[in-house]
Scaffold this active site. Sequence first.
Site, mmCIF file in Angstrom:
data_model
loop_
_atom_site.group_PDB
_atom_site.id
_atom_site.type_symbol
_atom_site.label_atom_id
_atom_site.label_comp_id
_atom_site.label_asym_id
_atom_site.label_seq_id
_atom_site.Cartn_x
_atom_site.Cartn_y
_atom_site.Cartn_z
ATOM 1 N N LYS A 35 0.817 -1.224 0.000
ATOM 2 C CA LYS A 35 0.000 0.000 0.000
ATOM 3 C C LYS A 35 0.852 1.275 0.000
ATOM 4 O O LYS A 35 0.396 2.320 -0.443
ATOM 5 C CB LYS A 35 -0.926 0.018 1.200
ATOM 6 C CG LYS A 35 -0.179 0.086 2.514
ATOM 7 C CD LYS A 35 -1.094 0.398 3.652
ATOM 8 C CE LYS A 35 -0.400 1.387 4.556
ATOM 9 N NZ LYS A 35 -1.080 1.671 5.780
ATOM 10 N N ARG A 130 -6.254 -0.345 17.945
ATOM 11 C CA ARG A 130 -6.867 -0.196 16.629
ATOM 12 C C ARG A 130 -7.721 -1.457 16.462
ATOM 13 O O ARG A 130 -8.457 -1.795 17.379
ATOM 14 C CB ARG A 130 -5.798 0.007 15.545
ATOM 15 C CG ARG A 130 -6.381 0.710 14.298
ATOM 16 C CD ARG A 130 -5.339 0.973 13.229
ATOM 17 N NE ARG A 130 -4.993 -0.241 12.516
ATOM 18 C CZ ARG A 130 -4.126 -0.290 11.490
ATOM 19 N NH1 ARG A 130 -3.534 0.820 11.074
ATOM 20 N NH2 ARG A 130 -3.851 -1.421 10.875
HETATM 21 C C1 LIG Z 1 -2.627 -4.375 9.435
HETATM 22 C C2 LIG Z 1 -1.305 -3.888 8.921
HETATM 23 N N1 LIG Z 1 -0.264 -4.725 8.908
HETATM 24 C C3 LIG Z 1 0.953 -4.343 8.454
HETATM 25 C C4 LIG Z 1 1.163 -3.065 7.990
HETATM 26 C C5 LIG Z 1 2.540 -2.699 7.488
HETATM 27 O O1 LIG Z 1 3.144 -1.823 8.315
HETATM 28 P P1 LIG Z 1 4.673 -1.365 8.043
HETATM 29 O O2 LIG Z 1 4.666 -0.556 6.797
HETATM 30 O O3 LIG Z 1 5.001 -0.584 9.251
HETATM 31 O O4 LIG Z 1 5.480 -2.574 7.901
HETATM 32 C C6 LIG Z 1 0.123 -2.152 8.005
HETATM 33 C C7 LIG Z 1 0.367 -0.806 7.523
HETATM 34 O O5 LIG Z 1 -0.352 -0.191 6.917
HETATM 35 C C8 LIG Z 1 -1.148 -2.576 8.471
HETATM 36 O O6 LIG Z 1 -2.193 -1.745 8.492
#
Ligand SMILES: Cc1ncc(COP(=O)(O)O)c(C=O)c1O
Length: 354
Positions: A35, A130
């Site tokens: 994302k 969350r």
């Molecule tokens: C549920 C969830 N898992 C993992 C991630 C990944 O996080 P990071 O970019 O800190 O690795 C996100 C980030 O948007 C998330 O919302």
Amino acid sequence: MQSVLEINLSKITENARLIKEACSRRNVEVLAVTKGFVANPRIVEAIIRGGIEGLADSRLENITALRSAGFHQPITLLRIPCLSDARQVVNTVEYSLNSEPVVIRALSDAAIEAGRVHNIILMIDVGDRREGVLPDDAITIIRDILTLKGVHIAGIGTNMGCFGGILPTLDNLNLLLAIKENIEKSCGIPLDIISGGGTTSLRLICDGTMPAGINQLRIGEGILLGGDATGSWSIDGLSKDAFTLRSEIVELKEKSSLPVGEVFLDAFGNRPEFEDRGMRKRAIISIGRQDVNIDGIRPVDERIHILGASSDHMILDVTDSDSDLKVGDVIPFRLNYQGLLFLNNSSYVYKEYI
Ligand SMILES: Cc1ncc(COP(=O)(O)O)c(C=O)c1O
């Protein structure tokens, strides 16, 4: 010239490879979170070249685009699904993170209708506040899910460091593992996936304390930026500069550091405050808050300071820079995760691959 986001694909491949290797040594699978760059296929390919197979994204739009571009890897939907998206979810992804029984029932109905079985990761809120069911409610909810024919409980997971700013620790990850054991004992089912968070959980991989049993992490920032806001872990060889923003100077003048006239509000409704630093050399670059927030980027030249921005203009104090800057010169910036998200989403910022 349009501002340019320069993307070094081989650095991203190498980051993915190094993170995958470090996690494999602790028997942890890595899902690459796409994302942060709107699931741009060139970057997804670079990550896959680094050896990571599983993908994850929070937006169904990104995932649908990946499927249309021919990516057949297993994909996990990260944002807990909308009730109204149940059909699309089961037809687009193999796994989704969930916390609401009513949504899980809708996913089950949609999966039965589509002749599939959809994999659920039940999210447990171990403290960040969350998404996630509370630890004490997990067993009741799992029992309820077990009555549904269209979903398979593939595992449990948790998220930290996003809303409450809570760090992954031995305490909260061991709590997740204790919940896994209780579920397995009380409900008589194996839980294959125990998903222990995102990039901030890499610190436990790096210091060797990741509890055995956590077997999946969902990593975005670490692969893209080679670190995170905690600055508390590192892996030899990771690059922090796979992305560089370049934006052109469109005005360069000596001006007083104080505006003149009656102060009201800026373009975003804030009342600006200024320190009197006398005459300063100020550059305006051709990017603004429509493209990126000013906390999301940092000039590579540490003697350049961002003073502020309106939607299309960013004002820099370049007085202390050693470079002999001129109108038309390009200023490079490093990004944090916020900056990365904004810039990848801005269609005004040209993406260049090296
Ligand atoms: C549920 C969830 N898992 C993992 C991630 C990944 O996080 P990071 O970019 O800190 O690795 C996100 C980030 O948007 C998330 O919302």
